[in-house]
Design a protein around this motif. Structure first.
Motif, PDB file in Angstrom:
ATOM      1  N   ASP A   1       0.803  -1.220   0.000  1.00 51.93           N
ATOM      2  CA  ASP A   1       0.000   0.000   0.000  1.00 51.93           C
ATOM      3  C   ASP A   1       0.841   1.278   0.000  1.00 51.93           C
ATOM      4  OD1 ASP A   1      -2.363  -1.455  -0.043  1.00 51.93           O
ATOM      5  OD2 ASP A   1      -2.309  -1.739   2.132  1.00 51.93           O
ATOM      6  N   LEU A   2       2.148   1.111  -0.198  1.00 50.58           N
ATOM      7  CA  LEU A   2       3.012   2.288  -0.169  1.00 50.58           C
ATOM      8  C   LEU A   2       3.185   2.847  -1.577  1.00 50.58           C
ATOM      9  CD1 LEU A   2       5.716   0.929   2.306  1.00 50.58           C
ATOM     10  CD2 LEU A   2       3.718   2.351   2.816  1.00 50.58           C
ATOM     11  N   LYS A   3       2.729   4.116  -1.737  1.00 49.56           N
ATOM     12  CA  LYS A   3       2.827   4.776  -3.029  1.00 49.56           C
ATOM     13  C   LYS A   3       4.290   4.966  -3.417  1.00 49.56           C
ATOM     14  CE  LYS A   3       0.124   7.990  -5.391  1.00 49.56           C
ATOM     15  NZ  LYS A   3       0.010   9.218  -5.886  1.00 49.56           N
ATOM     16  N   THR A   4       4.566   4.839  -4.695  1.00 47.39           N
ATOM     17  CA  THR A   4       5.940   5.024  -5.154  1.00 47.39           C
ATOM     18  C   THR A   4       6.372   6.465  -4.947  1.00 47.39           C
ATOM     19  OG1 THR A   4       5.440   3.439  -6.868  1.00 47.39           O
ATOM     20  CG2 THR A   4       7.466   4.687  -7.115  1.00 47.39           C
ATOM     21  N   ARG A   5       7.569   6.653  -4.377  1.00 47.21           N
ATOM     22  CA  ARG A   5       8.111   8.011  -4.299  1.00 47.21           C
ATOM     23  C   ARG A   5       9.511   7.996  -4.872  1.00 47.21           C
ATOM     24  NH1 ARG A   5      11.274   8.090   0.556  1.00 47.21           N
ATOM     25  NH2 ARG A   5      10.797   6.256   1.810  1.00 47.21           N
ATOM     26  N   GLU A   6       9.927   9.174  -5.386  1.00 46.57           N
ATOM     27  CA  GLU A   6      11.227   9.217  -6.039  1.00 46.57           C
ATOM     28  C   GLU A   6      12.322   9.481  -5.023  1.00 46.57           C
ATOM     29  OE1 GLU A   6      11.852  12.045  -9.243  1.00 46.57           O
ATOM     30  OE2 GLU A   6      13.272  10.627 -10.139  1.00 46.57           O
ATOM     31  N   TYR A   7      13.452   8.835  -5.225  1.00 45.31           N
ATOM     32  CA  TYR A   7      14.628   9.135  -4.423  1.00 45.31           C
ATOM     33  C   TYR A   7      15.816   9.271  -5.366  1.00 45.31           C
ATOM     34  CZ  TYR A   7      18.856   8.297  -1.725  1.00 45.31           C
ATOM     35  OH  TYR A   7      20.113   8.398  -1.208  1.00 45.31           O
ATOM     36  N   VAL A   8      16.521  10.400  -5.262  1.00 46.52           N
ATOM     37  CA  VAL A   8      17.694  10.627  -6.106  1.00 46.52           C
ATOM     38  C   VAL A   8      18.895  10.836  -5.194  1.00 46.52           C
ATOM     39  CG1 VAL A   8      18.673  11.992  -7.971  1.00 46.52           C
ATOM     40  CG2 VAL A   8      16.198  11.787  -7.765  1.00 46.52           C
ATOM     41  N   SER A   9      19.963  10.099  -5.459  1.00 45.44           N
ATOM     42  CA  SER A   9      21.135  10.180  -4.577  1.00 45.44           C
ATOM     43  C   SER A   9      22.220  11.086  -5.147  1.00 45.44           C
ATOM     44  CB  SER A   9      21.693   8.777  -4.344  1.00 45.44           C
ATOM     45  OG  SER A   9      22.103   8.236  -5.583  1.00 45.44           O
ATOM     46  N   ASP A  10      23.238  11.360  -4.337  1.00 43.93           N
ATOM     47  CA  ASP A  10      24.370  12.223  -4.702  1.00 43.93           C
ATOM     48  C   ASP A  10      25.193  11.664  -5.846  1.00 43.93           C
ATOM     49  OD1 ASP A  10      23.865  13.994  -2.786  1.00 43.93           O
ATOM     50  OD2 ASP A  10      25.360  13.264  -1.341  1.00 43.93           O
ATOM     51  N   THR A  11      25.385  10.350  -5.748  1.00 43.22           N
ATOM     52  CA  THR A  11      26.303   9.701  -6.678  1.00 43.22           C
ATOM     53  C   THR A  11      25.630   8.466  -7.244  1.00 43.22           C
ATOM     54  OG1 THR A  11      28.055  10.355  -5.170  1.00 43.22           O
ATOM     55  CG2 THR A  11      28.659   8.786  -6.882  1.00 43.22           C
ATOM     56  N   VAL A  12      25.851   8.216  -8.524  1.00 41.34           N
ATOM     57  CA  VAL A  12      25.380   6.954  -9.088  1.00 41.34           C
ATOM     58  C   VAL A  12      26.560   6.231  -9.727  1.00 41.34           C
ATOM     59  CG1 VAL A  12      22.982   7.636  -9.505  1.00 41.34           C
ATOM     60  CG2 VAL A  12      24.706   8.059 -11.272  1.00 41.34           C
ATOM     61  N   VAL A  13      26.536   4.895  -9.637  1.00 43.51           N
ATOM     62  CA  VAL A  13      27.560   4.072 -10.275  1.00 43.51           C
ATOM     63  C   VAL A  13      26.837   3.213 -11.300  1.00 43.51           C
ATOM     64  CG1 VAL A  13      29.327   2.317  -9.949  1.00 43.51           C
ATOM     65  CG2 VAL A  13      28.916   4.026  -8.158  1.00 43.51           C
ATOM     66  N   ILE A  14      27.044   3.541 -12.581  1.00 44.84           N
ATOM     67  CA  ILE A  14      26.240   2.883 -13.609  1.00 44.84           C
ATOM     68  C   ILE A  14      27.054   1.792 -14.294  1.00 44.84           C
ATOM     69  CG2 ILE A  14      24.859   3.250 -15.684  1.00 44.84           C
ATOM     70  CD1 ILE A  14      24.496   6.154 -14.759  1.00 44.84           C
ATOM     71  N   SER A  15      26.597   0.560 -14.125  1.00 48.61           N
ATOM     72  CA  SER A  15      27.295  -0.590 -14.709  1.00 48.61           C
ATOM     73  C   SER A  15      27.101  -0.609 -16.218  1.00 48.61           C
ATOM     74  CB  SER A  15      26.762  -1.870 -14.086  1.00 48.61           C
ATOM     75  OG  SER A  15      27.170  -2.979 -14.847  1.00 48.61           O
ATOM     76  N   MET A  16      28.128  -1.060 -16.931  1.00 50.34           N
ATOM     77  CA  MET A  16      28.036  -1.177 -18.389  1.00 50.34           C
ATOM     78  C   MET A  16      27.476  -2.544 -18.800  1.00 50.34           C
ATOM     79  SD  MET A  16      29.033   1.608 -19.840  1.00 50.34           S
ATOM     80  CE  MET A  16      28.479   2.687 -18.537  1.00 50.34           C
ATOM     81  N   ALA A  17      27.320  -3.443 -17.813  1.00 49.06           N
ATOM     82  CA  ALA A  17      26.861  -4.806 -18.139  1.00 49.06           C
ATOM     83  C   ALA A  17      25.534  -5.085 -17.461  1.00 49.06           C
ATOM     84  CB  ALA A  17      27.906  -5.829 -17.713  1.00 49.06           C
ATOM     85  N   MET A  18      24.486  -4.438 -17.950  1.00 49.12           N
ATOM     86  CA  MET A  18      23.178  -4.629 -17.335  1.00 49.12           C
ATOM     87  C   MET A  18      22.263  -5.480 -18.192  1.00 49.12           C
ATOM     88  SD  MET A  18      22.314  -1.129 -15.345  1.00 49.12           S
ATOM     89  CE  MET A  18      22.731   0.082 -16.577  1.00 49.12           C
TER      90      MET A  18
END
Lengths: 453, 314
Positions: free
Chosen positions: A25-42
């Motif tokens: 029952d928890l509505k989706t909320r956005e969370y944005v962090s300071d740093t992201v580490v984006i993998s090239m193998a997703m």
């Protein structure tokens, strides 16, 4: 309600109040962090190649990793800011993968987007290329590049697109929330694919323990050509591709084949919504809904940027409520353990489940008592206890004869086993070994052929 | 921070082997209680002795063989109790011990321990005792329940199979001579109900086995329906059907295979009873089908997802 299903299967925490109850029952909320580490193998297939370097400024949606061939998708920046590192991180499989670390400047500047407009009017031939360009992979967990699924070999025909809204895994409610909160986008994505492939029938399958989602999707699909909703019996693994196809069409995917052999393409609801975003807004896949639950203080459904670090996500959820034993990406039945909480989330991370020390303790195997619960559970109709005997002896030929390659690693047998035998892990070991052996054989054969020339 | 890593699944059904064995143990209690009530303290001593020697034999074996000691899994205890219930209350103490030790050491441990025995340990032990000391195992050793006939212990009585003296009601309630556990059908059914409710066993083997004994008694034995019903409720048919033929290790796994297995046990029982010179149909019926179980499991084909079309071609 008329529901359909497959043969056998199990019921782990199948009532909505168990497992899923923490977050449903928890509505989706956005969370944005300071740093992201984006993998090239997703994605399954070739990893992307980084095309930015340390110090570069990137905007949201900018390509930071280029696709390497057809079995590959590009990777996009999920925040705007400065690239602070291009290095390697541990992968969830073996070895390391390249990753791009971006420091968020919170300016939220986007690259220039090229929307294609309404899904009912877009030129069908533009849809599949747009899906690849948007970096879309299967968001239900398997990470198969979606454009590959939608590109058929000569002679293959498809008459039904199935959208997987079963969400049969324990604890996860990400797809459920998406169906409630973004129903129209899911139908838009389905329609785009139906038009691209010239398929007249689109079916959205949802387990009947989610009546609200069924209602929401029925409302969203009203007046949409060829789209229908199919309630499914709540049973694990109802959302398994093969089980879903059997439940909805009555057809079976031939052993070793892909769904297209049964004239079907299966897409996750999240994938459909991402496709709609790519067509209507021109936006690449840079965020997803993720259920964070288990031993965290404030369980939540979060809209996360791809590459958000697990530790930050847990922090956003109030931190660990107990000393964590395992942290699982995905649900309890098929999820993957992460080695530490510095692991960033991927395009396929539909949930983060934290288990406490006691839940994480590995169970000792005791002897098989031949009770047959594994046989009664197996949705494929295998004899897991017999395959385990072969696996324990590393007798791969015998395991193959017992059809271990048809195993979908759903975990139903291991869940049921009163002797806590490591059935599914053994079968994974067998499958990996047999696949690797076949590959090596093929490579050797190719080398020998080359030598003869 | 270090986290544990393992392959999925990360959760299990709470039901364990130990719990299943405990369920079987609990399901046997009504039968045991009736046996003690009907046959007196002597029956209790037989049961305690058979359980104690079975557990001790398993413990010592695992200690000597340097195996993990698994007596906590309740399986030896259940074997001991089932064997005890298969003996008459008059059984001499040494025979009880020999039976228990044979069941646990020879039938179970020598073939690899829990899960690897190809015969039901208690049933095989019963067969050995029967062949070795028939005087202590058959009708000459059976006494009437103490409260039921004034004659008490010393008086031996024939089993209903050889002399049809008991009424149907007496048969059902257990007011008849016999082994400690087999006499009260009511108590056995209570245990059966418990096993069904807890999901420990399915109804198939017990129902099909007793049904086939009834049916074959009519067809092969040429009995009247009433006599066939008496035959079904006589001897160890019901006890064997609920507690011994259903042993996981020595019975087939798939529903169809279970039906076939139970049907064959019924057939063998009636064949032995009708044409044999020995009244021990249940023991040998179950043992023979125990031996056939791996074969049945292997040769009854299953439909595997995605393989149907190939099967049709072939």
């Amino acid at each position: 309600m008329l529901t359909k299903t497959f043969k056998r299967g199990i019921h782990p925490l199948h009532n909505m109040h168990e497992g899923k109850g923490q977050t449903r029952d928890l509505k989706t909320r956005e969370y944005v962090s300071d740093t992201v580490v984006i993998s090239m193998a997703m994605n399954i297939g070739a990893p992307a190649k980084p095309c930015v370097k340390k110090g570069d400024h990137v905007d949201i949606g900018q390509v930071i990793g280029e696709a390497q061939g057809f079995m590959s998708v590009p990777v996009h920046a999920s925040v705007s800011g400065e690239v602070v590192a291009v290095d390697s991180i541990p992968s969830l499989g073996a070895g390391n993968v390249q990753a791009v670390t971006i420091k968020n400047d919170f300016a939220d500047t986007w690259v220039e987007l090229k929307p294609l407009g309404s899904v009912e009017k877009v030129d069908p031939s533009l849809v599949v290329p747009a899906i690849q360009a948007a970096g879309i992979t299967g968001m239900g967990g398997a990470s198969f590049p979606t454009h590959v699924k939608l590109t058929f070999q000569a002679g293959a025909t498809c008459d039904t697109i199935i959208v997987n809204g079963a969400e049969c895994e324990t604890h996860l409610t990400a797809d459920y929330r998406l169906m409630l909160e973004n129903s129209t986008r899911i139908v838009d994505g389905l329609r785009a694919v139906m038009r691209a492939l010239n398929v007249k029938k689109g079916v959205i399958g949802i387990e009947d323990n989610k009546p609200e989602a069924i209602t929401a999707m029925i409302n969203a699909s009203k007046g949409r050509e060829g789209v229908s909703i199919r309630p499914l019996k709540t049973k694990y693994p109802q959302g398994g591709e093969k089980q879903l196809i059997e439940a909805i069409t009555g057809r079976q995917v031939p052993s070793g084949g892909l769904p297209i052999a049964a004239h079907v393409v299966v897409l996750n609801v999240g994938t459909c919504a991402a496709i709609a975003d790519a067509i209507i807004d021109g936006k690449p896949l840079i965020s997803r809904i993720c259920t964070v639950t288990g031993c965290v203080r404030k369980p939540a459904n979060l809209l996360l940027r791809i590459g958000t670090i697990t530790e930050d996500v847990i922090g956003e959820c109030g931190g660990y409520s107990e000393t964590p034993g395992k942290v699982v990406f995905g649900g309890m039945m098929t999820g993957i353990c992460i080695p530490n909480d510095q692991m960033p989330i991927f395009k396929s991370t539909n949930g983060i489940v934290v288990l406490n020390e006691q839940q994480s303790r590995s169970k000792d195997e005791s002897p098989c008592i031949h009770c047959g619960r594994c046989v009664a559970a197996c949705p494929i109709g295998l004899n897991p206890y017999q395959i385990k005997v072969a696996a324990d002896k590393s007798d791969f030929a015998a395991a193959e004869k017992l059809h271990v390659m048809d195993c979908i690693l759903c975990g139903s047998c291991a869940y049921q086993c009163p002797s806590r035998r490591w059935l599914t892990p053994s079968f994974k070991y067998c499958k990996d070994h047999i696949t690797a052996e076949a590959k090596a054989k093929a490579a050797a054969a190719a080398a020998a052929k080359g030598g003869n020339k | 921070m270090s986290l544990r890593i393992s392959t999925a699944p990360h959760m299990h059904n709470p039901l364990t082997t130990q719990r299943l064995m405990q369920y079987v143990f609990i399901a046997l209690l009504p039968t045991a209680a009736w046996g003690v009530y009907a046959f007196g303290l002597k029956a209790l001593l037989v049961l305690i002795l058979s359980m104690a020697s079975a557990v001790l034999a398993e413990y010592l074996w695992q200690l000597i063989a340097k195996q993990p000691v698994r007596i906590k899994d309740f399986s030896a205890l259940v074997t001991g109790l089932i064997l005890g219930l298969n003996l008459p209350a008059t059984a001499p103490w040494w025979m009880v011990v020999v039976g228990s030790v044979f069941a646990v050491i020879v039938v179970k441990q020598l073939f690899g321990g829990l899960g690897d025995n190809f015969l039901n340990p208690a049933m095989a032990a019963r067969a050995v005792l029967l062949a070795s000391w028939p005087v202590h195992m058959t009708s000459s050793a059976f006494v009437s329940p103490t409260f039921f006939k004034a004659g008490v212990d010393a008086v031996s009585a024939a089993t209903p199979l050889s002399a049809k003296s008991a009424t149907l009601m007496e048969l059902f309630l257990g007011q008849i001579p016999g082994t400690i556990g087999e006499v009260s059908k009511a108590a056995i059914l209570l245990g059966f109900l418990f096993l069904l409710i807890t999901g420990t066993i399915s109804w198939r083997i017990p129902v099909v086995m007793t049904g086939s004994v009834f049916l074959f008694s009519l067809l092969i034995g040429g009995m009247t329906p009433e006599a066939a019903l008496m035959a079904t409720l006589s001897g160890g048919v019901l006890f064997g059907a609920v507690f011994m033929a259903t042993d996981y290790v020595t019975s087939p796994i798939t529903p169809l295979a279970q039906v076939f297995y139970a049907c064959m046990i019924g057939l063998i029982i009636v064949l032995i009873r009708t044409f044999g010179s020995y009244p021990e149909g249940v023991t040998y019926g179950i043992l023979l089908m125990n031996i056939a179980t791996p074969l049945i499991d292997r040769f009854l084909p299953r439909k595997i997802y995605g393989h149907q079309k190939e099967a049709k071609k072939a």
